[in-house]
Every structure is written in C-alpha cells, then in structure tokens.
Design a protein around this motif. Structure first.
Motif, short mmCIF file in Angstrom:
data_model
loop_
_atom_site.label_atom_id
_atom_site.label_comp_id
_atom_site.label_asym_id
_atom_site.label_seq_id
_atom_site.Cartn_x
_atom_site.Cartn_y
_atom_site.Cartn_z
N ALA A 194 0.99 -1.16 0.05
CA ALA A 194 0.04 0.17 0.16
C ALA A 194 0.85 1.35 -0.11
N ASN A 195 1.96 1.20 0.75
CA ASN A 195 2.90 2.36 0.83
C ASN A 195 4.18 2.03 0.79
N PRO A 196 4.62 1.74 -0.61
CA PRO A 196 6.05 1.40 -0.85
C PRO A 196 6.92 2.57 -0.29
N PRO A 197 8.00 2.25 -0.13
CA PRO A 197 9.22 3.14 0.32
C PRO A 197 9.73 3.74 -0.87
N ALA A 198 9.87 5.21 -0.85
CA ALA A 198 10.60 5.84 -1.92
C ALA A 198 11.63 4.90 -2.59
N LEU A 199 11.76 5.14 -4.00
CA LEU A 199 12.86 4.51 -4.42
C LEU A 199 13.86 5.37 -4.61
N GLU A 200 15.19 5.16 -3.89
CA GLU A 200 16.25 6.38 -3.89
C GLU A 200 16.94 6.21 -5.25
N SER A 201 17.50 7.15 -6.14
CA SER A 201 17.95 7.05 -7.31
C SER A 201 19.35 6.82 -7.11
N GLU A 202 20.18 7.11 -6.14
CA GLU A 202 21.45 6.91 -5.91
C GLU A 202 21.73 5.93 -5.02
N LEU A 203 22.75 5.25 -5.50
CA LEU A 203 23.44 4.01 -4.62
C LEU A 203 24.61 4.65 -3.94
N HIS A 204 24.66 4.45 -2.52
CA HIS A 204 25.63 5.06 -1.61
C HIS A 204 26.53 3.66 -1.34
N PRO A 205 27.84 4.04 -0.94
CA PRO A 205 28.60 2.84 -0.80
C PRO A 205 28.28 2.40 0.60
N VAL A 206 28.52 1.16 0.62
CA VAL A 206 28.32 0.27 1.95
C VAL A 206 29.24 0.75 3.06
N LYS A 207 28.73 0.89 4.15
CA LYS A 207 29.30 1.17 5.24
C LYS A 207 28.99 0.39 6.72
#
Length: 572
Positions: A243-256
RNA sequence: CGGGGUGUAGCGCAGCCCGGUCAGCGCGCCGCGUUUGGGACGCGGAUGUCGGAGGUUCGAAUCCUCUCACCCCGACCA
C-alpha cells in the motif's frame, strides 16, 4: 424423547482438559466424552447432531449428482505404495500389521482407494463424469490432537471424489461441488467464506477452503479478505501489493559498516539507527530438507513458510538452530547478512528488489551494514514472494485493502489434476481411442468438526445456541413441576402434539428443581424452550422462547405447534 | 520430537517442599424428610490399587529411579 430415557450427562464444572468454549460446552452438555487423546465417544445428543448434519450433506450431495458409497477404513499398504504417498504422508498415517505381518494403514483420506476402485473398471469416457462420496471415519495420527472434535485423531468426514475426462468437464464438476458446499453450510445455518488455499500434501493444482469466520480463540487460521472485491485466501496462500512502498532512492551509496551495540532485533536496530523497519532487511537461515538456505525479507514482514517451502520444492523446512546459524555467519545470532555468506542459496523477497540502500547484518558481532544494494553487493539465487500478507496492504486483484479475520475450516476442495490417476495407472479411453488419466478432484467436509465450529460461533455465557437445522432437538419442554399432575398432563399433551407433528422434541421429565432444568436447557442449546409453570398454566397457557433471545411468548395450550413452527421459521 | 506441566472418588481440587490420625474438601451419587420458576436445605450413607512398577525407610500419596497416560507451548496439519 424423554430426558429420563435418554442419556444426557451434563456437567456443572468445566473439565480441565477443555480450552475452547465449544469443547467445554460439548463436554458439559453431555455431547461427547473423551476415550483417548483425540478420540471421542459421541453421546446421544451428539449422535443426533451428526445425524442431522449428515442428512443435509447427503441431500445436497445427491442433488449435485454425487453417488454415495462406503469405502473401508482399513487399507492394504500396497494401494498407498501405488500412488507413492505411502512414503510421503509421514507419521500422520496410522499403520499396523495383521497376524500375517501384512502391512495395513488406517485411512486418513481415500484418494488412493477410490482411484484403485475405478482403475480398470471405468474404461470409457462415456461413463464420465462421475462423483463418488462417502461419510466415513478417518484416522490421522495428529502430532498434537487438541480442541476436542476440531482436531481429533479419529473423526467423521464426508469425502467426495470426481473423475472427469477433460478440464472443461472438470470445471463443471468442481463448481457443482462448490455450489453444493455453499448450499450445505447455508442449510446448517453457517455463513461460510471460500478462500484460496495451498494444496499441501494433497498435491494438485489449486484448492479452496470453506471457512466459518469466528471472533473467538477457536479461529485456527488467519484469513485474508479484500474489502472491495471477492479476493479471499488463507494466510499460507495470500498475496498482496504494497500500500505504501518506500520511495525508491535514485543514488546508490557506498556500503558502510556501523556499530550496533546490544542491538540484534529489528526493534533494537531501528531504534538505534533511527530508521523505519521497512528499510531493514532480515536474513533468516532455514534448513530445507536439512540444507541451509538464506531467506531475505524486509524488517517489517514475516516469512511465509509455505511460500518458501513451495519455492524451494522441499518437504521439510525449519528454522536453523543457533549453532548452524553461527557456523554459517561466523558470528552470534542476530547479525546475519547476505554479504559474505558461504555458498548457500539466497532467496530474496520481491519487495527487496525495490529497495535501495538498505540495512543488513554484517555477519559480525554488534555490527550492521548500511547502504547495501541487491546485485551490486550480493547476488540473489532467486527473487520470489516469500512473505506473509498483512492487514492494510492492497488487494492483489483490485484497489481494495486487505483485512485479516480468523476462521475455522469446515470444508475443502482440491483440484487434483492427474496426480493420482497418472501415478496409479487409472486410465480411460477418450472419443479418439487415446488412453488418458482421469482428471480428479477431492472434496471434504468435516462432519464432526463442523458442529463444534458452529458452537464456537453460536454460544453465550450459558451454553450453546444451535442453528435449528443441526440442533439435536428443535424443542425442549421444561415442566417446572413435573410431579404435579396438571403440569405433567400439560407437558405430555404438548409433547404428544409436537411429536405427532414431526417436531423433534425433548421433554425434561426429571424431578429436579426448575433452576437445574433451565440451566441444562441453556447449556445444551435446543432452539425453542417451552416452559410449563404454575402461573401461566392457570390460564391454560405456556411460555415459549427462543434460546437466542429473552423474549417470552405466552401461548394457549392448544396453539403450541403453530407458534413453534412460526418461531422456528424466523430463526437461524 | 523439543520445552513446560498434571495424574489423589464420577467431575473440580487440597494434601506432596517438611515422610508418621492425610485418605480429605466441594459438587455429583444413594436413603429419609422439608423445599419447589434460574444449579435448595437438613440428617444419614456409599465410593479411592493416591496412574503403574521398582527402590529408600520401622513407616511412602509425600523422597529416589524407571514407566504409562493426559494437558499446554512449539514444530506439523490430506
């Protein structure tokens, strides 16, 4: 029937073995007694309930064109070996040996037997379709019998089996049974819902369950319903859209890698890192037929074991014990993650493929990883729907929203396809002379569990309130002072009138006090009670009331039958 | 099968820790009497291999060992 001539051993106190209210009332009302775990004696009242419900079932099955037979309870093991199920049903099957050391089983269902029956006998498409049914005792050595008749080891079931020549014909046969089921439960006073279900050990391509929706403890299964369309499924089977999918982030950040001291549960990690649970990904280690597999689901979801089991195609699926988890993740339980796992299958839930920069365990004690991304940081063996539906999510079919209710299964229908006919070599010749396996269906109704389900749904603090068509009697006559001549005469008069008019009637001719009789009457739950007492009798009247309400109607002695008829026509 | 618990009169239970008038209570049952519209009262009475077997002890419902049955939670559920 007179109370003193039958056997209705009511109990004032609740036997300690009973948890469910329906189970308690069956015992207290003198309907059943336990002989062994999951094995019950049906006393006279229960016998009548079984008889009434069975009659409805027979009439509707016959109307739908099904033919009644009776198959044995005792089966030679060989028949079960033919289908291959002898080796797959497992410990639920009661097995024994006869004096010749011949292996036998007690039937928990009859697909093999009915298929064996028709194999070789029924050779032509011209003899199809056919639907054979029986009402028969079944044995299943339940791992844990409980709840009285709801999950016994011995119980009575109506089971029907259809044989068709092709899919189109089968669809008609299947629908006939669905229609018959709705008719049966409706007549029994039970509003049921048909839900999609997993086929489980029965095999086949699809299945439905008929559920009585209840709001008590007795609900054995969670069911998912759409608030707008007809979509209905049990929890094992239910799918959904978010019903409320989380917004898809466009940028992939480095794993930390981040420190998460004393935070191993979803709640602790979300609190510590101040993120929503839906941004977390749980890595669950399971053993599928003994082999480890990782299942990745969102932090706010629950794993649907059935879905995962079906996806993996395994017979047994269980959570891996901590020792194995620790061996695989090389760290204490609570910090598992997909990155750096040894070579085991990683099954990723659909939702995770729509998630970026999520958080997982780091496979290190008190460490988590943030900004993890599927594909870039680890690979999925498969992406599939493996989570449980939740209330508030969207219907898979329409724009409606899902709700969850509790239900008790009272019937089921299985599309078996050719699983049994093909494996057992049950073939017929079609119009072109080709040999083909029957297309089969199997259809069950719990004859002994359905009445208990009805009680779970229809009762109050005093006892049972039977739907009239499965009540052991329609009317109970309660003379307050049976030893007084006028009371006795009036009671006998009404009793005779009702019996002569074919109204099932129980006369409480005991010499007990009024309170005892009233309480027993409420407990056993006969729909209509006729009370014969001093005051009203002076005006040659009696009191008539429905078990489910407090309204009392004063009726002339000679007008009883008509009023009873009218009252019965107005109640469930 | 794993975890927890319970077996004492037909039903519900106390007694068990701390061995010795502990074979008990309530309901039910039987008899007599009184009562009689929501589980009456009085008087009298019957009913137990204390789940079973073995052991410790002068003595076991009570402590120990084994065993059986049942219940609850989990796994399972044609």
């Amino acid at each position: 029937m007179r109370w003193t001539q039958t056997y209705i051993p009511t109990l004032r106190e609740v036997p300690s073995e009973a948890e469910l209210i329906s189970h308690q009332y069956l015992l207290r009302g003198g309907y059943i007694r336990k002989l062994a775990a999951g094995v019950y004696i049906y006393l006279p009242l229960m016998q009548r309930v079984i008889e009434k419900f069975s009659r409805i079932v027979r009439e509707e099955m016959n109307r739908a064109g099904a033919i009644e037979i009776t198959m044995p309870v005792l089966h030679p093991a060989e028949v079960w070996q033919l289908s291959g199920r002898y080796n797959t049903v497992g410990k639920e099957q009661m097995r024994l040996k006869d004096r010749h050391e011949h292996e036998l089983v007690l039937g928990g269902t009859h697909e093999e037997i009915v298929t064996y029956l028709l194999k070789g006998e029924l050779k032509s498409y011209k003899q199809l379709p056919i639907n054979l049914y029986q009402i028969q005792v079944k044995f299943r050595d339940e791992i844990r019998p409980r709840f009285g008749l709801m999950r016994g080891r011995e119980f009575i079931m109506k089971d029907a089996y259809t044989f068709d020549a092709d899919e189109k014909s089968f669809d008609v046969s299947y629908q006939k049974m669905v229609d018959a089921y709705f008719a049966i439960f409706k007549r029994a006073g039970l509003d049921t819902r048909k839900v999609e279900s997993d086929t489980g050990a029965m095999g086949g391509k699809a299945a439905h369950e008929f559920m009585l929706i209840v709001d008590t403890e007795g609900g054995e299964q969670n069911l998912v319903f759409c608030d707008r369309c007809e979509y209905a499924a049990n929890m094992e089977k239910a799918t959904f859209r978010e019903a409320n999918p989380p917004a898809l982030e466009s940028e992939l950040h480095p794993v930390k890698e981040v420190d998460t001291p004393q935070a191993s549960t979803i709640e602790e990690v979300t609190a510590l890192l101040k993120v929503e649970a839906k941004r977390l990904v749980k890595t669950l280690i399971y053993l599928g037929d003994g082999k480890p597999v990782a299942a990745l689901i969102r932090g706010d979801r629950g794993l649907n074991l059935t879905k995962l089991k079906n996806h993996l195609g395994v017979n047994e699926l269980e959570m891996a014990p901590p020792s194995i988890v620790e061996k695989i993740t090389k760290c204490p339980v609570g910090f598992a993650g997909p990155i750096g796992l040894p070579n085991i299958p990683i099954i990723v839930d659909n939702e995770i493929s729509r998630l970026r920069n999520f958080i997982t365990g780091a496979n290190k004690f008190e460490k988590h990883l943030i900004n993890v991304n599927l594909g870039r940081d680890f690979k999925a063996t498969a992406v599939a729907d493996i989570v449980e539906a939740q209330a508030g999510e969207k219907c898979p079919l329409c724009e409606g929203y899902l709700t969850i209710k509790r239900g008790i299964e009272v019937g089921n229908t299985f599309m078996l396809g050719t699983k049994y006919s093909a494996s057992m070599g049950a073939f017929f010749l079609d119009a072109e002379g080709n040999e083909k396996p029957f297309i089969m269906g199997s259809y069950g109704i719990g004859i002994t569990r359905t009445p208990q389900a009805a009680i779970e749904k229809y009762h109050d603090s005093k006892g049972i309130i039977w739907p009239k068509n499965i009540a052991p009697y329609l009317v109970e006559i309660v003379p307050v002072n049976y030893e007084k001549e006028e009371h006795k005469k009036a009671a006998e008069h009404i009793y005779k009138e009702l019996v002569n008019n074919d109204v099932d009637c129980l006369l409480d001719d005991r010499l007990d006090r009024a309170g005892v009789k009233f309480n027993d009457a409420d407990l056993i739950g006969i729909p209509v009670r006729i009370t014969i007492g001093e005051k009203s009798l002076k005006q040659r009247r009696v009191e008539i009331k429905y078990r489910g309400s407090d309204n009392v109607e004063l009726v002339e002695l000679d007008g009883v039958v008509a009023v009873v008829r009218k009252l019965l026509s107005q109640v469930n």
